[in-house]
Design an enzyme around this catalytic site. Sequence first.
Site, PDB file in Angstrom:
ATOM      1  N   CYS A  77       0.905  -1.179   0.000  1.00  0.00           N
ATOM      2  CA  CYS A  77       0.000   0.000   0.000  1.00  0.00           C
ATOM      3  C   CYS A  77       0.928   1.210   0.000  1.00  0.00           C
ATOM      4  O   CYS A  77       1.241   1.759   1.050  1.00  0.00           O
ATOM      5  CB  CYS A  77      -0.867   0.002   1.249  1.00  0.00           C
ATOM      6  SG  CYS A  77      -1.846  -1.485   1.469  1.00  0.00           S
ATOM      7  N   ALA A  78       1.372   1.607  -1.176  1.00  0.00           N
ATOM      8  CA  ALA A  78       2.598   2.399  -1.242  1.00  0.00           C
ATOM      9  C   ALA A  78       2.418   3.913  -1.323  1.00  0.00           C
ATOM     10  O   ALA A  78       3.309   4.665  -0.940  1.00  0.00           O
ATOM     11  CB  ALA A  78       3.405   1.938  -2.443  1.00  0.00           C
ATOM     12  N   ALA A  79       1.281   4.375  -1.871  1.00  0.00           N
ATOM     13  CA  ALA A  79       1.165   5.808  -2.159  1.00  0.00           C
ATOM     14  C   ALA A  79       0.941   6.622  -0.878  1.00  0.00           C
ATOM     15  O   ALA A  79       0.261   6.131   0.023  1.00  0.00           O
ATOM     16  CB  ALA A  79      -0.001   6.032  -3.121  1.00  0.00           C
ATOM     17  N   GLY A 131       4.230   7.236  -1.170  1.00  0.00           N
ATOM     18  CA  GLY A 131       5.599   6.796  -1.410  1.00  0.00           C
ATOM     19  C   GLY A 131       6.634   7.177  -0.370  1.00  0.00           C
ATOM     20  O   GLY A 131       7.833   6.998  -0.611  1.00  0.00           O
ATOM     21  N   SER A 132       6.205   7.660   0.784  1.00  0.00           N
ATOM     22  CA  SER A 132       7.204   8.006   1.817  1.00  0.00           C
ATOM     23  C   SER A 132       8.027   6.775   2.178  1.00  0.00           C
ATOM     24  O   SER A 132       9.262   6.827   2.252  1.00  0.00           O
ATOM     25  CB  SER A 132       6.519   8.531   3.080  1.00  0.00           C
ATOM     26  OG  SER A 132       5.834   9.715   2.782  1.00  0.00           O
ATOM     27  N   ASP A 179      -0.538   0.284  -5.268  1.00  0.00           N
ATOM     28  CA  ASP A 179      -1.634   1.025  -4.630  1.00  0.00           C
ATOM     29  C   ASP A 179      -2.872   0.861  -5.505  1.00  0.00           C
ATOM     30  O   ASP A 179      -2.748   0.660  -6.716  1.00  0.00           O
ATOM     31  CB  ASP A 179      -1.283   2.506  -4.446  1.00  0.00           C
ATOM     32  CG  ASP A 179      -2.043   3.128  -3.278  1.00  0.00           C
ATOM     33  OD1 ASP A 179      -1.474   3.249  -2.174  1.00  0.00           O
ATOM     34  OD2 ASP A 179      -3.242   3.475  -3.472  1.00  0.00           O
ATOM     35  N   ASP A 189      -5.441  -4.003  -6.550  1.00  0.00           N
ATOM     36  CA  ASP A 189      -5.850  -4.284  -5.177  1.00  0.00           C
ATOM     37  C   ASP A 189      -4.806  -5.224  -4.572  1.00  0.00           C
ATOM     38  O   ASP A 189      -4.570  -6.315  -5.114  1.00  0.00           O
ATOM     39  CB  ASP A 189      -7.237  -4.959  -5.202  1.00  0.00           C
ATOM     40  CG  ASP A 189      -7.804  -5.139  -3.807  1.00  0.00           C
ATOM     41  OD1 ASP A 189      -7.027  -5.445  -2.885  1.00  0.00           O
ATOM     42  OD2 ASP A 189      -9.030  -4.988  -3.645  1.00  0.00           O
ATOM     43  N   ASP A 223       1.565  -1.315   4.885  1.00  0.00           N
ATOM     44  CA  ASP A 223       1.199  -0.090   5.604  1.00  0.00           C
ATOM     45  C   ASP A 223      -0.223   0.264   5.158  1.00  0.00           C
ATOM     46  O   ASP A 223      -0.424   1.115   4.313  1.00  0.00           O
ATOM     47  CB  ASP A 223       2.203   1.009   5.226  1.00  0.00           C
ATOM     48  CG  ASP A 223       1.981   2.297   5.974  1.00  0.00           C
ATOM     49  OD1 ASP A 223       1.747   2.251   7.197  1.00  0.00           O
ATOM     50  OD2 ASP A 223       2.040   3.366   5.335  1.00  0.00           O
ATOM     51  N   CYS A 236      -1.765   3.637  11.296  1.00  0.00           N
ATOM     52  CA  CYS A 236      -1.677   4.841  12.129  1.00  0.00           C
ATOM     53  C   CYS A 236      -2.996   4.968  12.899  1.00  0.00           C
ATOM     54  O   CYS A 236      -3.592   6.042  12.925  1.00  0.00           O
ATOM     55  CB  CYS A 236      -1.358   6.068  11.292  1.00  0.00           C
ATOM     56  SG  CYS A 236      -2.481   6.334   9.923  1.00  0.00           S
TER      57      CYS A 236
HETATM   58  C1  LIG Z   1      -1.553   4.504   4.895  1.00  0.00           C
HETATM   59  S1  LIG Z   1      -1.655   4.798   3.213  1.00  0.00           S
HETATM   60  C2  LIG Z   1      -0.047   4.323   2.662  1.00  0.00           C
HETATM   61  C3  LIG Z   1       1.027   5.335   2.930  1.00  0.00           C
HETATM   62  C4  LIG Z   1       2.336   4.951   2.254  1.00  0.00           C
HETATM   63  N1  LIG Z   1       2.777   3.639   2.698  1.00  0.00           N
HETATM   64  C5  LIG Z   1       3.429   5.965   2.508  1.00  0.00           C
HETATM   65  O1  LIG Z   1       4.235   5.758   3.416  1.00  0.00           O
HETATM   66  O2  LIG Z   1       3.488   6.975   1.792  1.00  0.00           O
HETATM   67  C6  LIG Z   1      -2.609   3.462   2.632  1.00  0.00           C
HETATM   68  C7  LIG Z   1      -2.674   3.344   1.123  1.00  0.00           C
HETATM   69  O3  LIG Z   1      -3.371   2.131   0.820  1.00  0.00           O
HETATM   70  C8  LIG Z   1      -4.052   2.319  -0.402  1.00  0.00           C
HETATM   71  N2  LIG Z   1      -5.047   1.228  -0.500  1.00  0.00           N
HETATM   72  C9  LIG Z   1      -6.323   1.186  -0.024  1.00  0.00           C
HETATM   73  N3  LIG Z   1      -6.901  -0.004  -0.293  1.00  0.00           N
HETATM   74  C10 LIG Z   1      -5.957  -0.730  -0.976  1.00  0.00           C
HETATM   75  C11 LIG Z   1      -5.943  -2.031  -1.537  1.00  0.00           C
HETATM   76  N4  LIG Z   1      -7.013  -2.842  -1.444  1.00  0.00           N
HETATM   77  N5  LIG Z   1      -4.823  -2.455  -2.161  1.00  0.00           N
HETATM   78  C12 LIG Z   1      -3.722  -1.644  -2.241  1.00  0.00           C
HETATM   79  N6  LIG Z   1      -3.684  -0.392  -1.739  1.00  0.00           N
HETATM   80  C13 LIG Z   1      -4.775   0.048  -1.098  1.00  0.00           C
HETATM   81  C14 LIG Z   1      -4.598   3.731  -0.296  1.00  0.00           C
HETATM   82  O4  LIG Z   1      -4.875   4.251  -1.579  1.00  0.00           O
HETATM   83  C15 LIG Z   1      -3.437   4.453   0.414  1.00  0.00           C
HETATM   84  O5  LIG Z   1      -2.611   5.068  -0.529  1.00  0.00           O
END
Ligand SMILES: C[S@@+](CC[C@H](N)C(=O)[O-])C[C@H]1O[C@@H](n2cnc3c(N)ncnc32)[C@H](O)[C@@H]1O
Length: 303
Positions: free
Chosen positions: A106-108, A110-111, A130, A157, A177, A230
């Site tokens: 769950c990368a976006a 991207g931090s 993501d 997904d 994450d 978080c």
């Molecule tokens: C907590 S944020 C991630 C923050 C990221 N790891 C960073 O450090 O920048 C959670 C992310 O999970 C994504 N997300 C939500 N449901 C998802 C899924 N089923 N599969 C993959 N990504 C998902 C969201 O779009 C969001 O960008």
Amino acid sequence: MEPLDRYRPIVDDFEAFIDACERPLPSAVRVNTIKTTVERVQTALADADIAVEPVDWHDGLFVLPKDSPGANWPYFHGWIHGQEEVSVIPATVLDPQPGDRVWDACAAPGSKTTQLAALMDDTGEVVATDNNLGRISALRTNTERLGATTVAVTHEDGRNHSLKPFGGEGYDRALVDVPCSCEGTIRKNPDTLEDWSLSHVEGISGVQKGILKRAVEVTEPGGTVVYSTCTFAPEENEAVLDYVLDEVACEIVDYDLPLNHAPGITEWQDETYDPSVADAKRIYPHHNDTGGFFCAKLEVPAE
Ligand SMILES: C[S@@+](CC[C@H](N)C(=O)[O-])C[C@H]1O[C@@H](n2cnc3c(N)ncnc32)[C@H](O)[C@@H]1O
């Protein structure tokens, strides 16, 4: 403070917890060692009259003064990245090595993807997934700005992730994450609890379970998975770990965290969780004057 009152039975010093949740969060920046060094960033920020405070437990992480400008040339050149203190924990615990194959589930924006690439000296491979196209655009921009050339972005997904890493059957490590109810970000986003509902917490818990299960499945025997949120909700933390322990072969292991924290909880309302979830760490805002966080380390047994 609704709905945090539900955590009164599990939080040490509940009054201090609420006090901390009501205070604004200090901002922090991480030095991007793909492009520069800690010393060069310190000089550049001093030249720009920005008096940063080093974070003592993590090299290359600095707390910014309250009134510091949001944009400056070290940022635009990709020398630094805004990343709050607790957010650097998961990649640090995952501890990827140069040449590893890593899945960031769950990368976006991207931090942590770019932190992983930096820890690996921009070698090996980070597959960054993501399911949100808008957020993937921010992920791509950050990856490019920070010069992380070994990142491959996939839009899907995470529960159905099927891409194999380059030259391997599975990944050496995975970072999970997950999306969550974000209760621990209240100091940064005071409105974050306005839409809180138990049904959302329970619904997102199902997504979290599916993504963590997939991460264990695509990680090679002997590999490592880190799970983080978080949020404080046990439904999104220990309950997710407990589910995955039952579903796929993995174990939760202890790790050193040089920050004040509390153990994972093994009982919540009518539920009892596997005793090993106590090795996960809960970081409450009053512990270290940070956001709230949860982080667990899992190992996939070697064959
Ligand atoms: C907590 S944020 C991630 C923050 C990221 N790891 C960073 O450090 O920048 C959670 C992310 O999970 C994504 N997300 C939500 N449901 C998802 C899924 N089923 N599969 C993959 N990504 C998902 C969201 O779009 C969001 O960008």
